[in-house]
Design a protein around this motif. Structure first.
Motif, PDB file in Angstrom:
ATOM      1  N   GLY A  16       0.808  -1.218   0.000  1.00  0.00           N
ATOM      2  CA  GLY A  16       0.000   0.000   0.000  1.00  0.00           C
ATOM      3  C   GLY A  16       0.839   1.264   0.000  1.00  0.00           C
ATOM      4  N   ALA A  17       1.973   1.233   0.688  1.00  0.00           N
ATOM      5  CA  ALA A  17       2.839   2.408   0.767  1.00  0.00           C
ATOM      6  C   ALA A  17       3.470   2.761  -0.579  1.00  0.00           C
ATOM      7  N   ASP A  18       3.411   1.839  -1.547  1.00  0.00           N
ATOM      8  CA  ASP A  18       3.991   2.103  -2.867  1.00  0.00           C
ATOM      9  C   ASP A  18       3.090   2.980  -3.733  1.00  0.00           C
ATOM     10  N   LEU A  19       1.811   3.065  -3.385  1.00  0.00           N
ATOM     11  CA  LEU A  19       0.862   3.746  -4.275  1.00  0.00           C
ATOM     12  C   LEU A  19       1.198   5.215  -4.503  1.00  0.00           C
ATOM     13  N   ALA A  20       1.529   5.950  -3.445  1.00  0.00           N
ATOM     14  CA  ALA A  20       1.811   7.387  -3.610  1.00  0.00           C
ATOM     15  C   ALA A  20       3.061   7.620  -4.461  1.00  0.00           C
ATOM     16  N   PRO A  21       4.207   6.967  -4.179  1.00  0.00           N
ATOM     17  CA  PRO A  21       5.358   7.221  -5.050  1.00  0.00           C
ATOM     18  C   PRO A  21       5.154   6.691  -6.469  1.00  0.00           C
ATOM     19  N   TRP A  22       4.379   5.621  -6.626  1.00  0.00           N
ATOM     20  CA  TRP A  22       4.065   5.113  -7.972  1.00  0.00           C
ATOM     21  C   TRP A  22       3.238   6.144  -8.737  1.00  0.00           C
ATOM     22  N   ALA A  23       2.240   6.717  -8.088  1.00  0.00           N
ATOM     23  CA  ALA A  23       1.415   7.743  -8.741  1.00  0.00           C
ATOM     24  C   ALA A  23       2.260   8.963  -9.091  1.00  0.00           C
ATOM     25  N   GLU A  24       3.177   9.326  -8.202  1.00  0.00           N
ATOM     26  CA  GLU A  24       4.061  10.463  -8.468  1.00  0.00           C
ATOM     27  C   GLU A  24       4.935  10.192  -9.699  1.00  0.00           C
ATOM     28  N   MET A  25       5.460   8.975  -9.809  1.00  0.00           N
ATOM     29  CA  MET A  25       6.253   8.610 -10.997  1.00  0.00           C
ATOM     30  C   MET A  25       5.438   8.751 -12.269  1.00  0.00           C
ATOM     31  N   ASN A  26       4.195   8.262 -12.231  1.00  0.00           N
ATOM     32  CA  ASN A  26       3.345   8.260 -13.420  1.00  0.00           C
ATOM     33  C   ASN A  26       2.798   9.637 -13.771  1.00  0.00           C
ATOM     34  N   ALA A  27       3.010  10.610 -12.876  1.00  0.00           N
ATOM     35  CA  ALA A  27       2.630  11.999 -13.157  1.00  0.00           C
ATOM     36  C   ALA A  27       3.842  12.838 -13.567  1.00  0.00           C
ATOM     37  N   ASP A  28       5.005  12.201 -13.678  1.00  0.00           N
ATOM     38  CA  ASP A  28       6.243  12.892 -14.033  1.00  0.00           C
ATOM     39  C   ASP A  28       6.449  12.820 -15.550  1.00  0.00           C
ATOM     40  N   PRO A  29       6.426  13.962 -16.229  1.00  0.00           N
ATOM     41  CA  PRO A  29       6.592  13.941 -17.690  1.00  0.00           C
ATOM     42  C   PRO A  29       7.901  13.305 -18.154  1.00  0.00           C
TER      43      PRO A  29
END
Length: 190
Positions: A16-29
């Protein structure tokens, strides 16, 4: 499915703790430069659910990648079935790292461990890799892990609209003989 440890990385199931950094990666152009549109947090969360379901079903897929020294989530790596709309079939290796993890050799390290798993544990005869023609960083990793490209096998991805992301290159690597398979497996310690 057991975790895979390398000298510096842990390839493991998602938390579960991976979700925020994963979302941040996928929002990085910069991270998405060769992948297409940025993903919303909801799309990122849905992708993790898919990754987990595929692991449960097949016993392999996309692992979360963690830096051992810090416990920091740095991206993903693993194996997946080639999409049905591709002009070939097989098992594909891939990786994606957060920008702070670039330039440390993590993609290569994770890829070597993934290849060893694919050849030794899954007994795959061949592993493929696909990226855009302009993704020179990923192509360099593919070459470093021993993959080769035949330019005659490059193709236009039918699922991508016309533009710079449509042209793809295909790399391949065949299962090594037993002597070399052991050396590749030594890159995973555990």
């Amino acid at each position: 499915m057991n975790d895979i440890r390398t000298d510096r990385l842990l390839l493991r199931r998602w938390r579960g703790a991976d979700l925020a950094p994963w979302a941040e990666m996928n929002a990085d152009p910069a991270v998405r430069e060769h992948l297409g549109d940025l993903l919303t947090p909801e799309q990122s969360a849905a992708s993790v659910e898919t990754f987990q379901a595929e692991f449960d079903e097949r016993g392999y897929g996309w692992w979360a990648v963690e830096e051992l020294a810090t416990g920091t989530f740095v991206g993903f790596a693993g194996l997946d079935l080639v999409d049905e709309d591709m002009p070939f079939d097989g098992i594909e290796i891939g990786w994606r790292l957060a920008r702070p993890a670039w330039g440390h050799g993590y993609a290569t390290e994770a890829a070597f461990a993934t290849l060893a798993f694919g050849f030794r544990t899954l007994a795959l005869p061949e592993i493929l890799a696909v990226t855009t023609a302009g993704n020179h960083r990923s192509q360099a990793v593919m070459r470093r892990i021993g993959m080769t490209r035949d330019p005659a096998q490059d193709f236009d991805d039918p699922s991508v609209p016309d533009g710079p992301l449509r042209r793809k290159v295909l790399y391949r690597i065949s299962a090594p003989d037993k002597c070399h398979a052991g050396a590749a497996a030594d890159s995973q310690a555990g």
